[in-house]
Design a protein around this motif. Structure first.
Motif: not given
Length: 284
Positions: A128, A146, A256, A258
């Protein structure tokens, strides 16, 4: 100072060699050397340290490279802006973190390319942090990343939530002993690695016994072989890795995101707008 001089400088910095840069650019070496000497003379500072095996950037050269790349990328973007057609076409550079590939992304990408054959699509994979740096430096039109995004220079076009799971070779009746595990992790800068480290720290366990891997497939293969455990989104459990052992993690470390992001600047191509629409319709 000419754009050609900046391009020559940027290629030398990337290759670490004047001779390799000349070969890549299709110039004679003496021409490349003369352009760099002229540029250094104009700036009044050396841009490279010379050594027998090539060149390395000086501190001032490193600072100048960032500006040179921005100028070169903006000049290319200016050309794209004035050549923009009424329909999606032309180059489109997209960054992708590897975990996105485990979803329906490739099928959606194939549909996008079939619908817009005039779009010349290029895909760059990476962490990322690396992808965001390339996006802000105008090397990408948009990228999947992410973790949390915090930048006034970015627009978040789409976000998907995923559950992080502790992955092992098989699922047993008892929860794995975290202190006795070897961990397969991505290089530093990976948000999943950061969450794993924070989770283990909360349990009083250092992230010390680890195997650093750059490829998602290699990392998952390490888990499947029993060599290591890892912490990754549940979406990676597909295909040949569908039967890996999977355990829930504590609430504080469980989720998490994205996101697909682009720069918050004046120009966004119709190709990029069409890609964003594809992402919103198909999800991640």
């Amino acid at each position: 100072m000419e754009l050609t001089d900046l391009k020559v400088f940027a290629v030398i910095a990337e290759e670490g060699s004047i001779s390799r840069a000349a070969e890549r650019l299709g110039y004679v070496q003496s021409n490349v050397t003369a352009r760099i000497r002229k540029l250094e003379s104009e700036l009044g500072v050396p841009l490279f340290h010379r050594h027998p095996k090539g060149v390395v950037l000086t501190e001032k050269g490193g600072a100048f490279r960032d500006y040179a790349l921005t100028i070169l990328n903006l000049s290319e973007e200016a050309v794209r802006a004035v050549r923009e057609t009424d329909y999606p076409s032309g180059p489109l550079a997209i960054g992708v973190v590897e975990t996105v590939n485990c979803r329906n992304f490739m099928n959606a990408l194939a549909d996008f390319q079939a619908r817009y054959p005039g779009v010349s699509l290029s895909i760059t994979t990476g962490t990322s942090a690396d992808l965001l740096a390339k996006l802000l430096n105008h090397q990408l039109d948009g990228t999947f990343v992410t973790g949390e995004i915090d930048s006034s220079k970015l627009v978040i076009e789409h976000t998907a939530k995923d559950e992080l799971r502790l992955l092992t070779r098989t699922t047993g009746e008892t929860y794995p002993e975290l202190a006795h595990k070897k961990w397969a992790v991505f290089p530093k800068g990976c948000p999943f690695r950061a969450v794993l480290e924070a989770w283990l720290r909360s349990e009083g366990i250092p992230l010390a016994n680890m195997l650093e891997v750059s490829s998602l497939e290699t990392l998952l293969s390490c888990v499947r072989s029993g060599l290591a455990a890892t912490l990754l989104p549940q979406s990676v459990l597909s295909g040949e890795f569908e039967e890996l052992g999977s355990y829930q993690v504590p609430e504080a470390f469980r989720y998490t995101t994205t996101s697909f992001v682009r720069r918050n600047d004046g120009f966004s191509s119709k190709a990029c707008a069409a890609f964003v629409e594809m992402v919103k319709v198909n999800g991640l």
